[in-house]
Design a protein around this motif. Sequence first.
Motif, PDB file in Angstrom:
ATOM      1  N   GLU A 166       0.831  -1.202   0.000  1.00  0.00           N
ATOM      2  CA  GLU A 166       0.000   0.000   0.000  1.00  0.00           C
ATOM      3  C   GLU A 166       0.868   1.256   0.000  1.00  0.00           C
ATOM      4  N   TRP A 167       0.410   2.262  -0.751  1.00  0.00           N
ATOM      5  CA  TRP A 167       1.136   3.522  -0.854  1.00  0.00           C
ATOM      6  C   TRP A 167       0.365   4.636  -0.164  1.00  0.00           C
ATOM      7  N   LEU A 168       1.079   5.490   0.549  1.00  0.00           N
ATOM      8  CA  LEU A 168       0.532   6.726   1.095  1.00  0.00           C
ATOM      9  C   LEU A 168       1.192   7.851   0.304  1.00  0.00           C
ATOM     10  N   LEU A 169       0.432   8.393  -0.667  1.00  0.00           N
ATOM     11  CA  LEU A 169       1.037   9.285  -1.650  1.00  0.00           C
ATOM     12  C   LEU A 169       1.161  10.722  -1.178  1.00  0.00           C
ATOM     13  N   ASN A 170       0.285  11.145  -0.301  1.00  0.00           N
ATOM     14  CA  ASN A 170       0.329  12.529   0.172  1.00  0.00           C
ATOM     15  C   ASN A 170       0.361  12.556   1.694  1.00  0.00           C
ATOM     16  N   PRO A 171       1.446  12.084   2.300  1.00  0.00           N
ATOM     17  CA  PRO A 171       1.491  12.070   3.764  1.00  0.00           C
ATOM     18  C   PRO A 171       1.370  13.478   4.336  1.00  0.00           C
ATOM     19  N   GLY A 172       0.502  13.618   5.336  1.00  0.00           N
ATOM     20  CA  GLY A 172       0.270  14.914   5.957  1.00  0.00           C
ATOM     21  C   GLY A 172       0.602  14.893   7.428  1.00  0.00           C
ATOM     22  N   PRO A 173       0.260  15.955   8.143  1.00  0.00           N
ATOM     23  CA  PRO A 173       0.616  16.065   9.561  1.00  0.00           C
ATOM     24  C   PRO A 173       0.125  14.901  10.415  1.00  0.00           C
ATOM     25  N   THR A 174      -1.041  14.336  10.076  1.00  0.00           N
ATOM     26  CA  THR A 174      -1.595  13.260  10.901  1.00  0.00           C
ATOM     27  C   THR A 174      -1.110  11.876  10.481  1.00  0.00           C
ATOM     28  N   THR A 175      -0.316  11.799   9.402  1.00  0.00           N
ATOM     29  CA  THR A 175       0.208  10.505   8.956  1.00  0.00           C
ATOM     30  C   THR A 175       1.197   9.956   9.979  1.00  0.00           C
ATOM     31  N   ARG A 176       0.970   8.723  10.404  1.00  0.00           N
ATOM     32  CA  ARG A 176       1.830   8.095  11.408  1.00  0.00           C
ATOM     33  C   ARG A 176       2.831   7.160  10.714  1.00  0.00           C
TER      34      ARG A 176
END
Length: 402
Positions: A166-176
Amino acid sequence: MTPFEGDTSSAPIEYEPVSVKDVLVEMKDTAELLIDLSYSAVLFSNEAIAAEVLRLEERMDVLEMRARMGLMMAVRSPEDAEQLAPVLGIVSAADDISDAAGDIAKVVLEEIGLPEAMRAALPDAVETLVRSVVDETSAYAGRTLEEIDLESETGVRVIALRRGDEWLLNPGPTTRIVADDVALLRGPEAAIEEVFESATGAAYEPPAVASPDIEDLERAVDTIVHMKNLSELAVDLAYSAVLFDNEALAEEVQNLEIEVDALKSRFEAWTLRAAADAEDPVVLRGLIHLGSATEVISDAAVGISEGVLRNIDVHPVVQMAVEESDEIITRVVVGEGSGLDGTAVSAGVPDTESTMSIIAIRRPSEGWIIVGDADAEVRGGDVLIAKGTRTAADAFEELALS
């Protein structure tokens, strides 16, 4: 066998109810990341990043198939078919971009031929991109990006995460971030070493930098970087033209495609001339592949926006994606003596009260200027591509005209 093994691209894909809108948004984000990673793999001669490109290309194949299945299920009438035809074009174009990015990555993985001194010839403004695997003992594991505050502290950004398949393409402030995540890090080379070691627990070993042995290699690398930036901009504008049904943006995509074609021709001519003097001309073969793949990407961008140029109404599935975002990309022409004429721009921010950020300038006498690469000054007659809120866009256009 390349470093990317265990290919499952031929695995069966069964239909499952999905939001076509969500799939299209993910395809857009994936296409943009693929372009970035594939060129970076070449510029930094990084096989690990090139292998991630092939994994991401495989993900795009799955997204394409699901999008096609969803669109086929959505057709109920000839009117539906007419409106959905351009959306199918968007899906096909995204797959073309993915394939082109894969071809670029294979230049590194299959040792098609690249000058060893590419990295040495990189402009100082180009940030380093590395692949890291988060160790379970890392200070980052189990914490959000906001808690780590990585970019503020070091200038290094996490541009994407891969967690298994799985890819997280736009990690933001809440991404752990969790242990075993593959984190793609971009930032100043001086700061990358510390961040890499904090993430992985291993020492960062910068690649050896060879001395340029090909005359004028710096100019060739500058051209590659410019082609990369123009291709990314073309794809971004193409999707925005579709999302906002903006014919002016679609026309700028065509202008970008013309510019990329011209760059490709000049780049190939340089490569052939350099080959005549090179001790081993085969090391330049990958540059020809690079030019061809770049042209495919810019052509695909035109394909994405083709429905807008043909005045085909935007399908509701696309309109839903627009309604969820207040940020838009707009195009304005700067009037002589207007509030923007003569304005200094630094890192995309114009020296005005406007909250719009300028991405690029098309200047009739000079071609395209990617503002993120250098400071600039806006002149009357410039065509500006800017990003911001809808409210700010209206004020920005008024500023450009008066």
